[in-house]
Write a protein that holds these residues in place. Structure first.
Motif, PDB file in Angstrom:
ATOM      1  N   PRO A 143       0.793  -1.232   0.000  1.00  0.00           N
ATOM      2  CA  PRO A 143       0.000   0.000   0.000  1.00  0.00           C
ATOM      3  C   PRO A 143       0.828   1.287   0.000  1.00  0.00           C
ATOM      4  N   VAL A 144       2.132   1.194   0.284  1.00  0.00           N
ATOM      5  CA  VAL A 144       2.959   2.403   0.334  1.00  0.00           C
ATOM      6  C   VAL A 144       4.056   2.410  -0.732  1.00  0.00           C
ATOM      7  N   ASP A 145       4.019   1.469  -1.638  1.00  0.00           N
ATOM      8  CA  ASP A 145       4.994   1.392  -2.738  1.00  0.00           C
ATOM      9  C   ASP A 145       6.438   1.495  -2.251  1.00  0.00           C
ATOM     10  N   CYS A 146       6.781   0.692  -1.254  1.00  0.00           N
ATOM     11  CA  CYS A 146       8.132   0.754  -0.687  1.00  0.00           C
ATOM     12  C   CYS A 146       8.995  -0.434  -1.099  1.00  0.00           C
ATOM     13  N   ILE A 147       8.570  -1.189  -2.105  1.00  0.00           N
ATOM     14  CA  ILE A 147       9.346  -2.333  -2.579  1.00  0.00           C
ATOM     15  C   ILE A 147       9.922  -1.974  -3.942  1.00  0.00           C
ATOM     16  N   LEU A 148      11.242  -1.867  -3.984  1.00  0.00           N
ATOM     17  CA  LEU A 148      11.929  -1.369  -5.166  1.00  0.00           C
ATOM     18  C   LEU A 148      12.940  -2.375  -5.708  1.00  0.00           C
ATOM     19  N   ILE A 149      13.428  -2.112  -6.907  1.00  0.00           N
ATOM     20  CA  ILE A 149      14.492  -2.914  -7.508  1.00  0.00           C
ATOM     21  C   ILE A 149      15.773  -2.714  -6.705  1.00  0.00           C
ATOM     22  N   ASP A 150      16.453  -3.790  -6.396  1.00  0.00           N
ATOM     23  CA  ASP A 150      17.695  -3.741  -5.636  1.00  0.00           C
ATOM     24  C   ASP A 150      18.871  -3.653  -6.607  1.00  0.00           C
ATOM     25  N   GLU A 151      19.357  -2.449  -6.825  1.00  0.00           N
ATOM     26  CA  GLU A 151      20.453  -2.211  -7.765  1.00  0.00           C
ATOM     27  C   GLU A 151      21.758  -2.882  -7.317  1.00  0.00           C
ATOM     28  N   GLU A 152      21.843  -3.249  -6.049  1.00  0.00           N
ATOM     29  CA  GLU A 152      23.044  -3.905  -5.538  1.00  0.00           C
ATOM     30  C   GLU A 152      23.116  -5.376  -5.927  1.00  0.00           C
ATOM     31  N   HIS A 153      22.015  -5.906  -6.446  1.00  0.00           N
ATOM     32  CA  HIS A 153      21.965  -7.303  -6.861  1.00  0.00           C
ATOM     33  C   HIS A 153      21.444  -7.396  -8.295  1.00  0.00           C
ATOM     34  N   PRO A 154      22.238  -6.927  -9.267  1.00  0.00           N
ATOM     35  CA  PRO A 154      21.767  -6.931 -10.656  1.00  0.00           C
ATOM     36  C   PRO A 154      21.644  -8.346 -11.229  1.00  0.00           C
ATOM     37  N   GLU A 155      20.518  -8.621 -11.875  1.00  0.00           N
ATOM     38  CA  GLU A 155      20.279  -9.911 -12.519  1.00  0.00           C
ATOM     39  C   GLU A 155      19.415  -9.686 -13.750  1.00  0.00           C
ATOM     40  N   THR A 156      19.689 -10.445 -14.784  1.00  0.00           N
ATOM     41  CA  THR A 156      18.870 -10.393 -15.989  1.00  0.00           C
ATOM     42  C   THR A 156      17.642 -11.276 -15.793  1.00  0.00           C
ATOM     43  N   PRO A 157      16.636 -11.122 -16.634  1.00  0.00           N
ATOM     44  CA  PRO A 157      15.490 -12.037 -16.559  1.00  0.00           C
ATOM     45  C   PRO A 157      15.912 -13.503 -16.701  1.00  0.00           C
ATOM     46  N   GLU A 158      16.915 -13.761 -17.505  1.00  0.00           N
ATOM     47  CA  GLU A 158      17.396 -15.131 -17.673  1.00  0.00           C
ATOM     48  C   GLU A 158      18.015 -15.658 -16.375  1.00  0.00           C
ATOM     49  N   GLN A 159      18.767 -14.808 -15.702  1.00  0.00           N
ATOM     50  CA  GLN A 159      19.365 -15.209 -14.432  1.00  0.00           C
ATOM     51  C   GLN A 159      18.288 -15.437 -13.373  1.00  0.00           C
ATOM     52  N   LEU A 160      17.253 -14.623 -13.395  1.00  0.00           N
ATOM     53  CA  LEU A 160      16.142 -14.817 -12.449  1.00  0.00           C
ATOM     54  C   LEU A 160      15.436 -16.144 -12.727  1.00  0.00           C
ATOM     55  N   GLN A 161      15.307 -16.519 -13.984  1.00  0.00           N
ATOM     56  CA  GLN A 161      14.691 -17.796 -14.343  1.00  0.00           C
ATOM     57  C   GLN A 161      15.534 -18.956 -13.820  1.00  0.00           C
ATOM     58  N   VAL A 162      16.841 -18.863 -13.980  1.00  0.00           N
ATOM     59  CA  VAL A 162      17.734 -19.909 -13.472  1.00  0.00           C
ATOM     60  C   VAL A 162      17.635 -19.996 -11.949  1.00  0.00           C
ATOM     61  N   LYS A 163      17.588 -18.837 -11.282  1.00  0.00           N
ATOM     62  CA  LYS A 163      17.447 -18.832  -9.824  1.00  0.00           C
ATOM     63  C   LYS A 163      16.143 -19.507  -9.419  1.00  0.00           C
ATOM     64  N   TYR A 164      15.057 -19.183 -10.131  1.00  0.00           N
ATOM     65  CA  TYR A 164      13.755 -19.814  -9.861  1.00  0.00           C
ATOM     66  C   TYR A 164      13.870 -21.337  -9.989  1.00  0.00           C
ATOM     67  N   GLU A 165      14.479 -21.802 -11.073  1.00  0.00           N
ATOM     68  CA  GLU A 165      14.607 -23.247 -11.289  1.00  0.00           C
ATOM     69  C   GLU A 165      15.411 -23.905 -10.182  1.00  0.00           C
ATOM     70  N   GLN A 166      16.466 -23.251  -9.723  1.00  0.00           N
ATOM     71  CA  GLN A 166      17.266 -23.783  -8.620  1.00  0.00           C
ATOM     72  C   GLN A 166      16.459 -23.841  -7.312  1.00  0.00           C
ATOM     73  N   LEU A 167      15.710 -22.780  -7.062  1.00  0.00           N
ATOM     74  CA  LEU A 167      14.877 -22.760  -5.853  1.00  0.00           C
ATOM     75  C   LEU A 167      13.836 -23.877  -5.875  1.00  0.00           C
ATOM     76  N   MET A 168      13.266 -24.139  -7.043  1.00  0.00           N
ATOM     77  CA  MET A 168      12.252 -25.187  -7.147  1.00  0.00           C
ATOM     78  C   MET A 168      12.864 -26.579  -6.960  1.00  0.00           C
ATOM     79  N   LYS A 169      14.091 -26.762  -7.395  1.00  0.00           N
ATOM     80  CA  LYS A 169      14.785 -28.047  -7.184  1.00  0.00           C
ATOM     81  C   LYS A 169      15.013 -28.291  -5.707  1.00  0.00           C
ATOM     82  N   ASN A 170      15.261 -27.224  -4.966  1.00  0.00           N
ATOM     83  CA  ASN A 170      15.602 -27.347  -3.540  1.00  0.00           C
ATOM     84  C   ASN A 170      14.390 -27.392  -2.626  1.00  0.00           C
ATOM     85  N   LYS A 171      13.194 -27.290  -3.166  1.00  0.00           N
ATOM     86  CA  LYS A 171      11.992 -27.309  -2.306  1.00  0.00           C
ATOM     87  C   LYS A 171      11.654 -28.704  -1.870  1.00  0.00           C
TER      88      LYS A 171
END
Length: 83
Positions: free
Chosen positions: A55-83
């Protein structure tokens, strides 16, 4: 890139249950996001769900942790393997 929560957070509790990767947690003063678990909802949704409900729009992109959409997809796949 992962997201982060600014100190404008009002601890309203709506973002935490929306995170499909359990990346959001209650910190010492405000909610925080674990960058290693945040995929901006890639693999789950078209848009970050926490940003949609904040409700206060306080969630922003973290410039200290740059990732491409492809890298985010790989991270997602890794997280799903570990569940």
């Amino acid at each position: 890139m992962s997201l982060f929560i600014t100190d404008e957070c009002i601890n309203c509790d709506v973002c935490e249950p929306e995170c499909p990767n359990d990346a959001i947690y209650q910190g010492d003063e405000i909610y925080e996001i674990e960058p290693s678990k945040c995929t901006q909802c890639v693999g789950h949704y078209d848009e970050p769900q926490c940003q949609q409900v904040c409700p206060v729009d306080c969630i922003l992109i973290d410039e200290e942790h740059p990732e491409t959409p492809e890298q985010l997809q790989v991270k997602y796949e890794q997280l799903m393997k570990n569940k």
